[in-house]
Design an enzyme around this catalytic site. Structure first.
Site, short mmCIF file in Angstrom:
data_model
loop_
_atom_site.label_atom_id
_atom_site.label_comp_id
_atom_site.label_asym_id
_atom_site.label_seq_id
_atom_site.Cartn_x
_atom_site.Cartn_y
_atom_site.Cartn_z
N HIS A 150 3.53 40.04 -9.08
CA HIS A 150 2.33 39.19 -9.16
C HIS A 150 1.27 39.75 -8.23
O HIS A 150 1.50 39.94 -7.03
CB HIS A 150 2.69 37.76 -8.77
CG HIS A 150 1.61 36.77 -9.03
ND1 HIS A 150 1.36 36.27 -10.30
CD2 HIS A 150 0.71 36.19 -8.22
CE1 HIS A 150 0.36 35.40 -10.24
NE2 HIS A 150 -0.07 35.35 -8.99
N ASP A 169 2.81 28.80 -9.37
CA ASP A 169 2.48 29.58 -8.17
C ASP A 169 2.02 28.65 -7.06
O ASP A 169 1.07 27.89 -7.24
CB ASP A 169 1.37 30.58 -8.51
CG ASP A 169 1.00 31.47 -7.34
OD1 ASP A 169 1.64 31.39 -6.28
OD2 ASP A 169 0.05 32.27 -7.50
N SER A 206 4.93 37.79 -5.11
CA SER A 206 3.49 37.94 -4.94
C SER A 206 3.18 38.96 -3.87
O SER A 206 3.54 38.79 -2.70
CB SER A 206 2.86 36.60 -4.56
OG SER A 206 1.49 36.76 -4.25
N MET A 228 -8.77 38.42 -5.51
CA MET A 228 -9.71 37.40 -5.03
C MET A 228 -11.05 38.04 -4.68
O MET A 228 -11.07 39.13 -4.10
CB MET A 228 -9.13 36.70 -3.80
CG MET A 228 -7.75 36.12 -3.99
SD MET A 228 -7.16 35.31 -2.49
CE MET A 228 -5.43 35.03 -2.93
N HIS A 288 -3.43 38.16 -11.53
CA HIS A 288 -4.03 36.83 -11.45
C HIS A 288 -5.45 36.98 -10.90
O HIS A 288 -5.64 37.24 -9.72
CB HIS A 288 -3.16 35.96 -10.53
CG HIS A 288 -3.70 34.58 -10.30
ND1 HIS A 288 -3.21 33.76 -9.32
CD2 HIS A 288 -4.66 33.87 -10.93
CE1 HIS A 288 -3.84 32.61 -9.34
NE2 HIS A 288 -4.73 32.66 -10.31
N MET A 307 -1.21 26.20 -10.75
CA MET A 307 -1.27 26.35 -9.30
C MET A 307 -0.76 25.08 -8.64
O MET A 307 -1.24 23.98 -8.93
CB MET A 307 -2.71 26.63 -8.86
CG MET A 307 -3.29 27.94 -9.34
SD MET A 307 -2.36 29.39 -8.78
CE MET A 307 -2.50 29.21 -6.99
N MET A 332 -8.60 35.64 -9.58
CA MET A 332 -9.30 34.51 -8.96
C MET A 332 -10.71 34.97 -8.65
O MET A 332 -11.12 35.11 -7.49
CB MET A 332 -8.54 34.06 -7.70
CG MET A 332 -7.25 33.34 -8.03
SD MET A 332 -6.28 32.94 -6.56
CE MET A 332 -5.23 34.41 -6.52
N ASP A 336 -2.52 39.12 -6.84
CA ASP A 336 -3.61 38.16 -6.68
C ASP A 336 -4.91 38.87 -6.35
O ASP A 336 -5.04 39.48 -5.27
CB ASP A 336 -3.28 37.17 -5.56
CG ASP A 336 -2.17 36.21 -5.95
OD1 ASP A 336 -2.31 35.56 -7.00
OD2 ASP A 336 -1.19 36.09 -5.21
#
Length: 225
Positions: free
Chosen positions: A41, A183, A16, A45, A74, A145, A76, A43
């Site tokens: 990965h 994750d 990540s 956000m 991913h 998650m 979010m 993330d």
């Protein structure tokens, strides 16, 4: 059309980027690729769906030329369907949206697949796997998650293991090829637990990027003892 294929070996390891040194992203990306990572990965956000902000398509497109690793993005973010095309164009290969973040989950999944990307749905720790009953056949992967999303370095929530097992049983029972990605709090101990429960892809941030030897860390996660 998809222009990549995931490796056949299991589990796949996805470092990540959230835990990497952001002052030297290019070097970090190259380092985990050379260390044997299978995916990267990413993330994303928005400060609304989760209480944190990270990066968007511009950062992803900036690092895309520096690695051949598939980008596992991913999202979010609330109403992710508004931005799917942007992340696809930035270089995403797998795109995951949260079941809790959109009122039109089926539509979002369909959009991802129409963009030629692997489609996934993520479930927060409190979200039951049954929420996917009517879309599971459409999914390439499910991201479970095992911490509350929004920050790296959190402790693994053991109650999520039964969710992984239940989801795996459903996938097998329906004869699907849907992968399970996990994750949150993944280390040399918890990796064995989630692999035994049915995980196919392990996301790890702190455990890899806080080690001096990325290759050793990835090897341990892939074959925990």
């Amino acid at each position: 059309m998809m222009n990549f294929k995931l490796p056949e070996r299991r589990p796949l390891i996805a470092p990540s980027l959230l835990s990497a040194d952001f002052s030297r992203l290019k070097e970090e990306v190259k380092a985990v690729e050379e260390a044997g990572a299978d995916l990267l990965h990413l993330d994303v956000m928005d400060g609304l769906f989760v209480p944190n902000l990270t990066f968007g398509p511009l950062v992803i497109s900036a690092i895309r030329p520096h690695t051949k690793l598939p980008f596992d993005v991913h999202l979010m973010i609330v109403q992710p369907e508004r931005y799917l095309k942007h992340f696809a164009e930035a270089g995403a290969d797998l795109i995951c949206v949260h079941a809790e973040a959109t009122a039109h989950l089926h539509r979002a999944i369909t959009q991802i697949k129409e963009l030629g990307k692997l489609a996934g749905v993520s479930l927060n720790p409190h979200t039951p796997p049954e929420i996917l009953d009517y879309v599971l056949e459409l999914l390439d992967f499910v991201l479970v998650m095992t911490v509350n999303p929004g920050f790296g370095g959190q402790k693994f929530i053991p109650q999520c293991l039964s969710k992984i097992e239940k989801l795996k049983n459903t996938i097998v029972k329906r004869g699907l090829n849907t992968l399970i990605e996990v994750d949150g709090g993944i280390n040399e101990k918890t990796s064995q637990l989630v692999i035994s429960a049915g995980a196919d892809i392990l996301v790890a941030g702190s455990y890899i990027f806080e080690k001096e030897d990325y290759r050793e860390a990835i090897s341990i996660l892939r074959s925990p003892t």
